[in-house]
Design a protein around this motif. Structure first.
Motif, PDB file in Angstrom:
ATOM      1  N   ALA A 270       0.735  -1.332   0.051  1.00  0.00           N
ATOM      2  CA  ALA A 270       0.108   0.066   0.060  1.00  0.00           C
ATOM      3  C   ALA A 270       1.011   1.021  -0.148  1.00  0.00           C
ATOM      4  N   SER A 271       0.290   2.190  -0.572  1.00  0.00           N
ATOM      5  CA  SER A 271       1.179   3.553  -0.541  1.00  0.00           C
ATOM      6  C   SER A 271       1.577   4.062   0.634  1.00  0.00           C
ATOM      7  N   PRO A 272       0.802   4.144   1.872  1.00  0.00           N
ATOM      8  CA  PRO A 272       1.273   4.532   2.903  1.00  0.00           C
ATOM      9  C   PRO A 272       2.490   3.764   3.652  1.00  0.00           C
ATOM     10  N   ASP A 273       2.294   2.520   3.373  1.00  0.00           N
ATOM     11  CA  ASP A 273       3.371   1.673   3.850  1.00  0.00           C
ATOM     12  C   ASP A 273       4.618   1.784   3.293  1.00  0.00           C
ATOM     13  N   LEU A 274       4.551   2.093   1.978  1.00  0.00           N
ATOM     14  CA  LEU A 274       5.757   2.264   0.907  1.00  0.00           C
ATOM     15  C   LEU A 274       6.469   3.647   1.360  1.00  0.00           C
ATOM     16  N   ASN A 275       5.498   4.532   1.974  1.00  0.00           N
ATOM     17  CA  ASN A 275       6.035   5.798   2.364  1.00  0.00           C
ATOM     18  C   ASN A 275       6.862   5.850   3.386  1.00  0.00           C
ATOM     19  N   ILE A 276       6.329   5.111   4.476  1.00  0.00           N
ATOM     20  CA  ILE A 276       7.082   4.623   5.672  1.00  0.00           C
ATOM     21  C   ILE A 276       8.170   4.117   5.465  1.00  0.00           C
ATOM     22  N   LEU A 277       8.501   2.997   4.668  1.00  0.00           N
ATOM     23  CA  LEU A 277       9.534   2.246   4.204  1.00  0.00           C
ATOM     24  C   LEU A 277      10.842   3.173   3.857  1.00  0.00           C
ATOM     25  N   ASP A 282      12.765   5.897  11.470  1.00  0.00           N
ATOM     26  CA  ASP A 282      13.368   4.597  11.927  1.00  0.00           C
ATOM     27  C   ASP A 282      13.424   3.663  11.080  1.00  0.00           C
ATOM     28  N   ALA A 283      13.218   3.908   9.490  1.00  0.00           N
ATOM     29  CA  ALA A 283      13.466   2.869   8.725  1.00  0.00           C
ATOM     30  C   ALA A 283      14.887   2.772   8.301  1.00  0.00           C
ATOM     31  N   ASP A 284      15.366   1.387   8.049  1.00  0.00           N
ATOM     32  CA  ASP A 284      16.711   0.993   7.830  1.00  0.00           C
ATOM     33  C   ASP A 284      17.122   1.048   6.356  1.00  0.00           C
ATOM     34  N   PHE A 285      15.920   1.340   5.510  1.00  0.00           N
ATOM     35  CA  PHE A 285      16.299   1.484   3.977  1.00  0.00           C
ATOM     36  C   PHE A 285      17.493   2.140   3.539  1.00  0.00           C
ATOM     37  N   PRO A 286      17.389   3.481   4.013  1.00  0.00           N
ATOM     38  CA  PRO A 286      18.630   4.632   3.700  1.00  0.00           C
ATOM     39  C   PRO A 286      19.938   4.141   4.078  1.00  0.00           C
ATOM     40  N   LYS A 287      20.036   3.530   5.395  1.00  0.00           N
ATOM     41  CA  LYS A 287      21.143   3.233   5.888  1.00  0.00           C
ATOM     42  C   LYS A 287      21.810   2.018   5.172  1.00  0.00           C
ATOM     43  N   THR A 288      20.653   1.050   4.852  1.00  0.00           N
ATOM     44  CA  THR A 288      21.069  -0.060   3.940  1.00  0.00           C
ATOM     45  C   THR A 288      21.768   0.224   2.548  1.00  0.00           C
TER      46      THR A 288
END
Length: 1025
Positions: A270-277, A282-288
């Protein structure tokens, strides 16, 4: 100090171009610093949403803002201007003017056009500077003086003392007890100059010896960090997003940036969940992602509301890993939420790298746009992530091409890793899976459930009906109570006339009220029985199948006196039309109707959508809006569920939209390309090779075309503008495009084959180096995006493109002409196509020579008059000569064409006719195809011309055919006159409650048209005497 200016949007700008639009951009200047926004093409209400910052050294300066219209070939046109004194911003509360509309002013008072539109700006002083740090923390500084006799006790306290004073003067700021006052602007200006100097912590401001407190170097970072925490409102990310959703005012989704698309993919989330990701702290996506790309020292700032809570921003700093082109470099990325409404999220990232060569001259902008995708077959939600970019050059530089190329290469490598990582976190969705869900989406459509009683109560619950019922009941009670009146005046038994003026008025009111109620009842009954003629009709044939699901409309203009409208929609594609049902008394209609177009050999380029208010095929109808769906510039998957904004005065004023689901399928598979090339080979007379998938993919990427577009041929040639420009001309089934790249300067454009009105070949000359010149003239208002490649533009606004110096001119010319003829059919070819593909509309002759079924049509005389012209001259009206064309143009027929008379049987000739109605005749501008048959009368004393007409692109046009019979007789051999009789009849193919209404409209229009036609014939005969 830094002055921040955010250019949001503008409205009601005057049209500066011939097409009725402008290409506006904004230029900002403060002192020697200049900036400009991007150019918004073809808009009178442009939106920029760009932010600029100026260093302020003197509060006496003025911020100069001007709006201009870009012109590729001449100087840019001036639209309007605005001047804002810097001191006005400084004196405002919180050092901010907020977000407000400003009226643009003309260049001088003598300008004719005083209305220059308005611009929405946000202007404020940035809090991130030393001056504001001292304001917040000056009282806590260990070196701040508090002696009242000192020149200045404290920067913060001295500044606070300025606030209650007048905005123009500072009454009591003394450098000593003897000096009572000084100018606020001068004081603030000198104060700002001191604190904007790097490394200067104490200096003298004026000859009066203004002392400032000394701040140790170690104290500065602490003051700055503490101020950052105080000046911004840090908050929880989820709460901030919810706040953005509540403040969203249904603004439009930002369009993709012009630099190109870095990622366009559907994901099973869902678009809200992708926005949070992607953007949650707190998301680890940018660090990874930083670990994969080799990025170091990544610091993610908190999301903060700035500028009074109007924008949600955060700042990222990191050191980008070294690449083949540049060494490791420090970058600062500012991310700002442009839109967040719970479904759509748009984040604009502004990246600056001042340490690289020419880094201060440009910034890279990346737009992340998350939108809801179609529902998956499994029932789960999907979202679409589109990432686009552009270069924003702050200063002009000769290295622009090299910089842009390096940035493009770097972004390509970075976002390949970005795409790979996000695919590991979230499952991508294949576009083919969405296409296979077409039947499921269409099967879910259901008509609007309505109760007849509920609808009747809602429809008739108005003042007219209630007052009429009350008045009628009142009159009936009066008749019951009143005594019979005596017969007097002109009355007799059975006739009771009004006895006073008051009774006459009351009777008139009762009659008018009754008439209105009967009309309401009639319209209500029509609303319950009217059905769409094309809804649910299955497509036939093999090829490109176009399916359009009309779901609903929103905010249609109310054009009826009742405050509603009677909307219906007409879809047109490749000469075929489909018409929806009529929704009575609706401004937000719900259709849920499905329309299928018969299989087409060529992929369609454009779907025209017109919304009308129904009032008969020839009455003055009102267009509620129109739109064009360009299949070449749109991805088919994006059209599976789309809201289309309507254009037009009424539609734009009401922000009308249509909810559509559009599907385009190819039933022939991969063979469609081979079959099309085989057909073109016969026209060109030369073998056309099938291009490889890699070549087609590069061609699609070059011009941003959808996957179904395929390259047919390309030729090296010169584009003639002021100087010849060598490049390549690319030809496909739907477009013709040109591309060149000389020394980093690119020229690229394309337009549709349907946009071309005429193609001519000019003889070779010296400037064309002995090669013939192919001149393509576009239709009026077409090819605006390719305007920069046109050589000239005529008085009617048609663009002309000149191509010359082909290596093989004959092959190139034959290929161009074959593709153009295949897409842009002549009127005669349209008539032939319609007759061949539709047996029900084809008109054939029987053995008797009369039209099929003509004897069954009831014909009535609609025109009879003697004319003072010879019969031979009158018959030129049916000969196809100059007289016929002139008469038909006067009668309101445009694009008139006809085939030659052909002998069908002895003394019987037949021909086909095609034309369009002028807007004076019909606002729908429908098309007419007809077949005429001419034969001499039995006594050889005149002629009989019979005609059967079929109307296209008009409401309910496929419900009937029109039959006309012209009988022309010679009055006497001696006289030069003749007698004309015209008979008219309608053959109804389908039943409808509108038969009387339609017949009346057509008959009235036909009689007026016949008078005009024969009146012009007489005038032409008199003029020729």
């Amino acid at each position: 100090m830094k002055l921040v200016v955010r250019v949001v949007e503008a409205r009601n700008l005057p049209a500066m171009d011939l097409n009725g639009f402008s290409d506006p951009y904004v230029r900002l200047q403060l002192g020697r610093h200049r900036f400009r926004t991007k150019v918004v093409k073809k808009s009178l209400n442009p939106a920029w949403s760009e932010e600029f910052s100026f260093r302020v050294d003197d509060l006496e300066e003025e911020l100069f803002i001007s709006v201009l219209d870009e012109d590729k070939y001449f100087n840019d046109d001036f639209v309007g201007q605005l001047k804002v004194p810097v001191s006005r911003v400084f004196d405002a509360d919180n050092k901010s003017l907020g977000t407000a509309w400003y009226s643009l002013q003309p260049k001088n008072k003598k300008s004719k056009n005083r209305d220059c539109g308005e611009i929405l700006l946000t202007i404020y002083f940035s809090q991130n500077n030393a001056f504001m740090d001292l304001q917040s923390n000056g009282d806590n500084s260990p070196n701040s003086r508090k002696d009242p006799d000192s020149a200045v006790g404290s920067p913060s306290r001295s500044f606070d003392s300025l606030r209650p004073s007048s905005p123009m003067r500072l009454e009591e700021v003394a450098s000593s007890k003897e000096e009572k006052s000084c100018a606020q602007k001068t004081f603030a200006s000198r104060f700002a100059q001191i604190f904007n100097r790097n490394g200067d912590t104490a200096s003298s401001t004026t000859s009066r010896g203004l002392d400032l407190p000394d701040l140790p170097e170690t104290a500065k970072p602490e003051v700055f960090e503490n101020n950052l925490e105080e000046q911004s409102s840090s908050c929880n990310f989820e709460e901030a997003i919810r706040t953005m959703e509540l403040r969203d005012q249904e603004s439009e989704i930002p369009s993709n940036l012009p630099g190109g698309i870095l990622l366009d993919q559907l994901y099973e989330i869902a678009s809200p969940d992708l926005n949070i990701l992607l953007f949650s702290p707190d998301a680890d996506f940018p660090k990874t992602l930083a670990d994969i790309q080799g990025t170091t020292e990544l610091q993610l700032g908190p999301w903060n509301f700035e500028n009074g809570g109007e924008s949600l921003k955060r700042v990222l700093t990191y050191i980008k890993a070294a690449s083949k082109l540049i060494k490791a470099v420090k970058a600062t990325e500012e991310q700002t939420y442009v839109k967040a409404n719970g479904k759509v999220y748009a984040v604009l990232a502004n990246v600056s790298t001042p340490d690289v060569m020419y880094g201060s001259t440009f910034r890279v902008e990346v737009l992340y746009c998350i939108t809801p995708g179609p529902e998956l077959p499994s029932g789960e939600q999907s979202s679409r992530l589109v990432i686009s970019w552009r270069m924003n050059f702050l200063q002009s530089t000769m290295m622009k091409g090299m910089i842009e190329g390096g940035v493009r290469q770097g972004l390509k490598e970075s976002f390949e890793q970005y795409t790979s990582l996000i695919s590991q976190k979230v499952k991508p969705v294949d576009m083919k899976d969405i296409g296979s869900n077409k039947e499921q989406l269409l099967a879910s459509l259901q008509g609007e459930p309505q109760s007849d009683w509920k609808l009747a109560v809602q429809y008739f619950a108005n003042f007219t009906v209630v007052s009429t019922i009350f008045t009628g009941f009142y009159v009936l009670v009066h008749i019951w109570l009143a005594m019979p009146s005596t017969i007097q005046g002109l009355e007799f038994v059975g006739l009771d006339l009004p006895d006073s003026i008051g009774e006459v008025i009351v009777c008139g009111i009762l009659v008018l009220q009754g008439k209105r109620v009967l009309e309401l009842i009639a319209r209500f009954m029509q609303a319950r029985v009217q059905k769409g003629s094309d809804h649910g009709v299955k497509a036939q044939g093999d090829g490109w199948l176009l399916t359009v699901a009309l779901i609903e409309g929103s905010n249609f203009a109310a054009v009826d006196s009742s405050g509603f409208s009677d909307p219906y929609v007409v879809f047109s594609c490749n000469g075929r039309t489909r018409t929806s049902s009529i929704k009575f008394q609706k401004t937000d209609p719900l259709w849920n109707e499905i329309f299928e177009f018969d299989a087409m050999d060529d992929p369609p380029s454009m779907l025209d959508v017109e919304v009308y208010d129904f009032d008969g095929p020839f009455d003055e109808a009102t267009s509620l809006g129109h739109a064009e769906i360009n299949f070449v510039k749109s991805n088919i998957s994006d059209l599976a569920d789309v809201w289309v904004p309507l254009q037009g005065k009424l539609a734009q004023a009401c922000q009308s939209k249509l909810h559509l689901r559009i599907f385009l399928n190819n039933t022939r598979g991969s063979n469609v390309v081979k079959e099309y090339l085989t057909k073109m080979e016969k026209e060109v007379g030369k073998k056309i090779n099938l291009r490889s998938p890699q070549t087609n993919s590069a061609f699609q990427k070059l011009f941003g075309l959808p996957p179904e577009e395929f390259l047919i041929n390309d030729f090296t040639c010169h584009l003639k503008r002021k100087l010849p420009l060598q490049g390549r001309l690319f030809l496909s089934a739907r477009i013709i495009g040109f591309h060149t790249n000389l020394f980093g300067h690119k020229t690229k454009f394309f337009f549709l084959w349907e946009d071309i009105e005429d193609i001519q070949v000019n003889p070779p000359n010296l400037s064309s180096m002995g090669s013939p010149i192919v001149v393509m003239t576009l239709r009026q208002g077409r090819g605006i995006d390719a305007k920069h490649g046109a050589k000239t533009q005529d008085e009617e606004g048609r663009l002309k493109f000149h191509f010359q110096t082909f290596v093989s001119f004959n092959v190139a010319h034959r290929t161009i002409m074959a593709l153009w003829k295949a897409r842009a059919l002549s009127p005669e070819q349209k008539v032939q196509m319609i007759e061949e593909e539709s047996e029900t509309k084809s008109l054939q002759t029987e053995e008797s020579g009369s039209f099929l079924g003509l004897e069954d049509v009831s014909m009535s005389e609609v025109y009879c008059s003697p004319l003072s012209v010879p019969i031979s001259f009158l018959m030129e009206l049916f000969s196809g000569g100059e007289l016929e064309r002139k008469v038909m143009e006067k009668a309101g027929c445009t694009e008139y064409s006809h085939s030659p008379w052909e002998l069908e049987k002895v003394d019987i000739h037949q021909r086909q006719i095609y034309y369009k109605f002028d807007k004076r005749i019909s606002r729908y501008r429908g098309e007419v195809t007809s077949t005429q048959q001419k034969s001499p009368l039995s006594d050889r004393n005149g002629w009989l011309v019979e005609e059967v007409m079929t109307l296209h692109a008009v409401p309910l046009g496929d419900y009937f055919t029109l039959h006309l019979r012209y009988q022309v007789e010679d009055i006497s051999p001696r006289s030069k006159g003749c007698n004309v009789q015209v008979f008219f009849g309608i053959a109804w193919l389908k039943s409808t409650r509108h038969q009387k209404r339609i017949t009346k409209n057509i008959l009235s229009n036909l009689q007026d048209r016949l008078k005009v036609m024969f009146g012009v014939v007489e005038k032409e005969f008199e003029a020729g005497q």
